[in-house]
Design a protein around this motif. Structure first.
Motif, PDB file in Angstrom:
ATOM      1  N   VAL A  19       0.811  -1.221   0.000  1.00  0.00           N
ATOM      2  CA  VAL A  19       0.000   0.000   0.000  1.00  0.00           C
ATOM      3  C   VAL A  19       0.840   1.264   0.000  1.00  0.00           C
ATOM      4  O   VAL A  19       0.294   2.358  -0.087  1.00  0.00           O
ATOM      5  CB  VAL A  19      -0.980   0.005   1.193  1.00  0.00           C
ATOM      6  CG1 VAL A  19      -1.963  -1.148   1.064  1.00  0.00           C
ATOM      7  CG2 VAL A  19      -0.243  -0.081   2.514  1.00  0.00           C
ATOM      8  N   LEU A  20       2.150   1.132   0.110  1.00  0.00           N
ATOM      9  CA  LEU A  20       3.036   2.287   0.068  1.00  0.00           C
ATOM     10  C   LEU A  20       3.572   2.474  -1.351  1.00  0.00           C
ATOM     11  O   LEU A  20       3.666   1.520  -2.112  1.00  0.00           O
ATOM     12  CB  LEU A  20       4.202   2.081   1.037  1.00  0.00           C
ATOM     13  CG  LEU A  20       3.837   1.926   2.509  1.00  0.00           C
ATOM     14  CD1 LEU A  20       5.074   1.592   3.319  1.00  0.00           C
ATOM     15  CD2 LEU A  20       3.169   3.172   3.042  1.00  0.00           C
ATOM     16  N   PHE A  47       0.664 -17.180  -1.213  1.00  0.00           N
ATOM     17  CA  PHE A  47       0.629 -16.715   0.167  1.00  0.00           C
ATOM     18  C   PHE A  47       1.016 -15.244   0.265  1.00  0.00           C
ATOM     19  O   PHE A  47       0.364 -14.462   0.965  1.00  0.00           O
ATOM     20  CB  PHE A  47       1.568 -17.569   1.029  1.00  0.00           C
ATOM     21  CG  PHE A  47       1.709 -17.079   2.442  1.00  0.00           C
ATOM     22  CD1 PHE A  47       0.718 -17.306   3.367  1.00  0.00           C
ATOM     23  CD2 PHE A  47       2.846 -16.390   2.831  1.00  0.00           C
ATOM     24  CE1 PHE A  47       0.842 -16.853   4.667  1.00  0.00           C
ATOM     25  CE2 PHE A  47       2.980 -15.933   4.134  1.00  0.00           C
ATOM     26  CZ  PHE A  47       1.969 -16.170   5.053  1.00  0.00           C
ATOM     27  N   LEU A  48       2.059 -14.859  -0.445  1.00  0.00           N
ATOM     28  CA  LEU A  48       2.499 -13.461  -0.387  1.00  0.00           C
ATOM     29  C   LEU A  48       1.470 -12.524  -1.008  1.00  0.00           C
ATOM     30  O   LEU A  48       1.209 -11.435  -0.487  1.00  0.00           O
ATOM     31  CB  LEU A  48       3.856 -13.308  -1.078  1.00  0.00           C
ATOM     32  CG  LEU A  48       5.026 -13.958  -0.357  1.00  0.00           C
ATOM     33  CD1 LEU A  48       6.300 -13.776  -1.161  1.00  0.00           C
ATOM     34  CD2 LEU A  48       5.191 -13.406   1.038  1.00  0.00           C
ATOM     35  N   HIS A  49       0.854 -12.938  -2.096  1.00  0.00           N
ATOM     36  CA  HIS A  49      -0.159 -12.083  -2.713  1.00  0.00           C
ATOM     37  C   HIS A  49      -1.444 -12.055  -1.894  1.00  0.00           C
ATOM     38  O   HIS A  49      -2.175 -11.064  -1.915  1.00  0.00           O
ATOM     39  CB  HIS A  49      -0.424 -12.522  -4.152  1.00  0.00           C
ATOM     40  CG  HIS A  49       0.723 -12.193  -5.060  1.00  0.00           C
ATOM     41  ND1 HIS A  49       1.092 -10.892  -5.342  1.00  0.00           N
ATOM     42  CD2 HIS A  49       1.601 -12.987  -5.704  1.00  0.00           C
ATOM     43  CE1 HIS A  49       2.146 -10.909  -6.135  1.00  0.00           C
ATOM     44  NE2 HIS A  49       2.480 -12.168  -6.374  1.00  0.00           N
ATOM     45  N   PHE A  50      -1.699 -13.111  -1.149  1.00  0.00           N
ATOM     46  CA  PHE A  50      -2.829 -13.106  -0.231  1.00  0.00           C
ATOM     47  C   PHE A  50      -2.603 -12.071   0.869  1.00  0.00           C
ATOM     48  O   PHE A  50      -3.541 -11.389   1.294  1.00  0.00           O
ATOM     49  CB  PHE A  50      -3.025 -14.505   0.366  1.00  0.00           C
ATOM     50  CG  PHE A  50      -4.235 -14.623   1.236  1.00  0.00           C
ATOM     51  CD1 PHE A  50      -5.504 -14.559   0.697  1.00  0.00           C
ATOM     52  CD2 PHE A  50      -4.099 -14.807   2.601  1.00  0.00           C
ATOM     53  CE1 PHE A  50      -6.622 -14.667   1.499  1.00  0.00           C
ATOM     54  CE2 PHE A  50      -5.204 -14.919   3.415  1.00  0.00           C
ATOM     55  CZ  PHE A  50      -6.477 -14.849   2.866  1.00  0.00           C
ATOM     56  N   ALA A  55      -4.022  -6.717   3.157  1.00  0.00           N
ATOM     57  CA  ALA A  55      -3.618  -5.337   3.437  1.00  0.00           C
ATOM     58  C   ALA A  55      -4.502  -4.347   2.702  1.00  0.00           C
ATOM     59  O   ALA A  55      -4.927  -3.331   3.272  1.00  0.00           O
ATOM     60  CB  ALA A  55      -2.157  -5.132   3.058  1.00  0.00           C
ATOM     61  N   ILE A  56      -4.816  -4.615   1.462  1.00  0.00           N
ATOM     62  CA  ILE A  56      -5.657  -3.703   0.679  1.00  0.00           C
ATOM     63  C   ILE A  56      -7.083  -3.683   1.231  1.00  0.00           C
ATOM     64  O   ILE A  56      -7.696  -2.617   1.354  1.00  0.00           O
ATOM     65  CB  ILE A  56      -5.621  -4.091  -0.810  1.00  0.00           C
ATOM     66  CG1 ILE A  56      -4.234  -3.796  -1.369  1.00  0.00           C
ATOM     67  CG2 ILE A  56      -6.690  -3.352  -1.601  1.00  0.00           C
ATOM     68  CD1 ILE A  56      -3.976  -4.345  -2.748  1.00  0.00           C
ATOM     69  N   ILE A  57      -7.611  -4.843   1.583  1.00  0.00           N
ATOM     70  CA  ILE A  57      -8.965  -4.900   2.161  1.00  0.00           C
ATOM     71  C   ILE A  57      -9.013  -4.127   3.471  1.00  0.00           C
ATOM     72  O   ILE A  57      -9.956  -3.364   3.716  1.00  0.00           O
ATOM     73  CB  ILE A  57      -9.407  -6.364   2.356  1.00  0.00           C
ATOM     74  CG1 ILE A  57      -9.690  -7.009   1.003  1.00  0.00           C
ATOM     75  CG2 ILE A  57     -10.639  -6.446   3.251  1.00  0.00           C
ATOM     76  CD1 ILE A  57      -9.942  -8.496   1.066  1.00  0.00           C
ATOM     77  N   LEU A  62     -10.762   0.566   6.399  1.00  0.00           N
ATOM     78  CA  LEU A  62     -10.442   1.673   7.295  1.00  0.00           C
ATOM     79  C   LEU A  62     -10.826   3.005   6.667  1.00  0.00           C
ATOM     80  O   LEU A  62     -11.388   3.884   7.335  1.00  0.00           O
ATOM     81  CB  LEU A  62      -8.956   1.656   7.647  1.00  0.00           C
ATOM     82  CG  LEU A  62      -8.466   2.728   8.614  1.00  0.00           C
ATOM     83  CD1 LEU A  62      -9.128   2.544   9.969  1.00  0.00           C
ATOM     84  CD2 LEU A  62      -6.953   2.657   8.750  1.00  0.00           C
ATOM     85  N   PHE A  63     -10.576   3.161   5.379  1.00  0.00           N
ATOM     86  CA  PHE A  63     -10.950   4.382   4.678  1.00  0.00           C
ATOM     87  C   PHE A  63     -12.460   4.608   4.754  1.00  0.00           C
ATOM     88  O   PHE A  63     -12.918   5.706   5.053  1.00  0.00           O
ATOM     89  CB  PHE A  63     -10.499   4.317   3.219  1.00  0.00           C
ATOM     90  CG  PHE A  63     -11.024   5.442   2.374  1.00  0.00           C
ATOM     91  CD1 PHE A  63     -10.474   6.705   2.460  1.00  0.00           C
ATOM     92  CD2 PHE A  63     -12.081   5.228   1.510  1.00  0.00           C
ATOM     93  CE1 PHE A  63     -10.959   7.744   1.692  1.00  0.00           C
ATOM     94  CE2 PHE A  63     -12.586   6.255   0.735  1.00  0.00           C
ATOM     95  CZ  PHE A  63     -12.020   7.518   0.823  1.00  0.00           C
TER      96      PHE A  63
END
Length: 70
Positions: A19-20, A47-50, A55-57, A62-63
């Motif tokens: 997200v950065l 696993f890493l893309h999950f 993180a995006i969800i 939060l937004f």
């Protein structure tokens, strides 16, 4: 067992750097070298893309919580 901890740490790094506005792939390559992980397994990549998806969800959730509760 220690390998799973390394994978979880890489997942956290992937999730944070996704997200950065920096290269999450570059950070993964650096930390794979630090942890001496030589893994080209498809399950590992999934696993890493999950972790990125989570993180995006979380970021979008939060937004929306901040946007619609204030």
């Amino acid at each position: 067992m220690i390998e799973y901890i390394k994978y979880i740490i890489l997942g956290i790094i992937q999730g944070i750097t996704e997200v950065l506005p920096i290269s999450s792939s570059g950070h993964l390559i650096i930390f794979q070298e630090i942890f001496n992980i030589k893994n080209n397994d498809l399950t590992f990549e999934i696993f890493l893309h999950f972790a990125s998806l989570i993180a995006i969800i979380l970021l979008v959730s939060l937004f929306f919580i901040i946007k619609f509760t204030t």
